[in-house]
Design a protein around this motif. Structure first.
Motif, PDB file in Angstrom:
ATOM      1  N   VAL A   1      61.013  -1.876 -25.111  1.00 36.05           N
ATOM      2  CA  VAL A   1      59.862  -1.438 -24.316  1.00 36.05           C
ATOM      3  C   VAL A   1      60.325  -0.911 -22.961  1.00 36.05           C
ATOM      4  O   VAL A   1      59.917   0.173 -22.524  1.00 36.05           O
ATOM      5  CB  VAL A   1      58.854  -2.586 -24.128  1.00 36.05           C
TER       6      VAL A   1
ATOM      7  N   HIS B   1      54.383   0.146 -27.024  1.00 36.06           N
ATOM      8  CA  HIS B   1      54.042  -0.712 -28.163  1.00 36.06           C
ATOM      9  C   HIS B   1      53.859   0.107 -29.428  1.00 36.06           C
ATOM     10  O   HIS B   1      54.238  -0.331 -30.525  1.00 36.06           O
ATOM     11  CB  HIS B   1      52.774  -1.505 -27.851  1.00 36.06           C
TER      12      HIS B   1
ATOM     13  N   GLN C   1      49.117  -9.474 -21.717  1.00 37.76           N
ATOM     14  CA  GLN C   1      50.445  -8.871 -21.804  1.00 37.76           C
ATOM     15  C   GLN C   1      50.380  -7.354 -21.730  1.00 37.76           C
ATOM     16  O   GLN C   1      51.153  -6.727 -20.999  1.00 37.76           O
ATOM     17  CB  GLN C   1      51.106  -9.294 -23.116  1.00 37.76           C
ATOM     18  N   TYR C   2      49.434  -6.761 -22.462  1.00 47.02           N
ATOM     19  CA  TYR C   2      49.398  -5.302 -22.566  1.00 47.02           C
ATOM     20  C   TYR C   2      48.543  -4.631 -21.501  1.00 47.02           C
ATOM     21  O   TYR C   2      48.412  -3.405 -21.503  1.00 47.02           O
ATOM     22  CB  TYR C   2      48.940  -4.897 -23.970  1.00 47.02           C
TER      23      TYR C   2
ATOM     24  N   TYR D   1      53.586  -3.706 -17.558  1.00 49.57           N
ATOM     25  CA  TYR D   1      53.479  -2.865 -18.745  1.00 49.57           C
ATOM     26  C   TYR D   1      52.839  -1.521 -18.408  1.00 49.57           C
ATOM     27  O   TYR D   1      53.366  -0.461 -18.775  1.00 49.57           O
ATOM     28  CB  TYR D   1      52.670  -3.573 -19.826  1.00 49.57           C
TER      29      TYR D   1
ATOM     30  N   GLN E   1      60.032   2.943 -21.500  1.00 50.10           N
ATOM     31  CA  GLN E   1      59.405   3.273 -20.225  1.00 50.10           C
ATOM     32  C   GLN E   1      60.365   4.053 -19.329  1.00 50.10           C
ATOM     33  O   GLN E   1      59.974   5.053 -18.700  1.00 50.10           O
ATOM     34  CB  GLN E   1      58.936   1.995 -19.531  1.00 50.10           C
TER      35      GLN E   1
ATOM     36  N   GLU F   1      48.355  -1.246 -29.111  1.00 48.64           N
ATOM     37  CA  GLU F   1      48.057  -2.375 -28.234  1.00 48.64           C
ATOM     38  C   GLU F   1      46.657  -2.915 -28.549  1.00 48.64           C
ATOM     39  O   GLU F   1      46.451  -4.117 -28.714  1.00 48.64           O
ATOM     40  CB  GLU F   1      48.144  -1.957 -26.760  1.00 48.64           C
TER      41      GLU F   1
END
Length: 356
Positions: A149, A132, A207-208, A213, A153, A181
């Motif tokens: 994203v 993020h 979400q984060y 994530y 990763q 985030e």
């Protein structure tokens, strides 16, 4: 000597050898893990260099005009705004600077260890930004975020693979910076960028802190690697970017991140403000991070007595913790010896209090 100091990554000095020498002369083996200072052009300034030196040069992206929604002197106008080039697959594997720099710095690390300048048992630390942090400042089309994203990763996982070919897992520490985030959840990030969606805090929190994530940033790291999360409320354009009345949000995030990680995170760095008092630190009593070490960003550029006041306040809620600067030291080169001396003195005072 207690090993109760943590560095978040950025330390201004003359290259990796200068950073390691500075740490050796001031903090020494009070710190379990030593970073190389992030002094190379592609890593200076946390995510700023990555934006201009890595993402903007990737063939899968192209530059696009975007209105920040702020004045012309906005701190983030130095960053390029990008979009996915039509028809291109997004693949950043092999383009990030972390493995290349880590391998170079580890050679210096091992030489200085052989010379006795770095104590045995100290780990080599690599710090990387969360997705993020990188994506939200660069891509104004929010619909592209999930693709980039995932690519970030996957690229981190490739960096880990390359690093572990050279650095033994039981000598490595990997720290993930978890900053924007928090600021997005807290509400300030959408005020800084016109394109960042102003969504309900709990929706962003879920979400984060999701398994997808969190684990996407840690995949490929064997259990011998020491894993940490630097939970940060931001320092640019000023500290803090996300004001905090208390430490409750960082505590909630740490608990959720640890659950999502499957319990593999071994340390968390949580932010403090210069005026933090007992009320600010009270939510530390709600930590549910298991055996993970907690480092508090209690050194705030205002001397040992102010740092000690914050440590005393924090101990009311959490007696045993480590100490750190509130964030990276990027802009503090002229006063680094004094800041590190303060950090070392604070670490010794905290160790004495724990063992009293």
């Amino acid at each position: 000597m207690a090993q109760n100091v943590m560095f978040s990554g950025g330390i201004p000095a003359d290259g990796a050898e200068g950073v390691f020498t500075l740490i050796a002369d001031t903090v020494g083996d009070r710190a379990l893990s030593w970073p190389d200072g992030e002094t190379t052009p592609e890593r200076r300034g946390w995510i700023g260099a990555v934006n201009n030196e890595v993402l903007a040069k990737a063939p899968c992206f192209e530059e696009v005009d975007a209105d920040l929604g702020q004045s012309e002197d906005h701190a983030y106008t130095v960053f390029r705004t990008l979009r996915i080039r039509p028809g291109e697959a997004v693949d950043l594997r092999g383009r990030l600077p972390y493995a290349k720099d880590a391998i170079d710095s580890y050679r210096t690390f091992t030489r200085l260890r052989e010379e006795g300048r770095i104590p045995e048992g100290v780990r080599f630390q690599v710090s990387v930004p969360g997705a993020h942090d990188v994506v939200s400042i660069t891509f104004p089309d929010v619909e592209e975020w999930p693709v980039v994203v995932e690519a970030w990763q996957q690229a981190l996982q490739e960096e880990y693979r390359r690093i572990l070919e050279v650095v033994p897992a039981d000598e490595l520490c990997v720290q993930v910076d978890y900053c924007t985030e928090l600021i997005h959840i807290g509400g300030e990030w959408s005020k800084l960028f016109s394109w960042v969606p102003d969504l309900p805090a709990e929706e962003l929190f879920a979400q984060y802190t999701s398994e997808e994530y969190i684990r996407g940033h840690l995949a490929g790291l064997p259990e011998e690697v020491r894993i940490g999360i630097h939970v940060c409320c931001g320092t640019s354009p000023s500290f803090p970017v996300q004001p905090l009345d208390d430490i409750a949000l960082p505590v909630r995030l740490s608990n959720a991140i640890q659950r999502a990680s499957g319990g593999v995170v071994e340390f968390f760095h949580l932010p403090a403000m210069s005026d933090s008092d007992e009320a600010y630190f009270a939510p530390l009593a709600d930590l549910e991070t298991g055996s993970a070490t907690i480092y508090l960003g209690l050194e705030c550029n205002d001397g040992i007595e102010a740092m000690d006041r914050r440590m005393v306040a924090a101990r009311k809620a959490l007696p045993d913790f480590g100490v750190a600067h509130y964030c990276g030291y990027f802009w503090n080169q002229a006063v680094m010896p004094e800041l590190l001396a303060t950090l070392a003195a604070g670490a010794d005072r905290q160790a004495a209090a724990v063992n009293a």
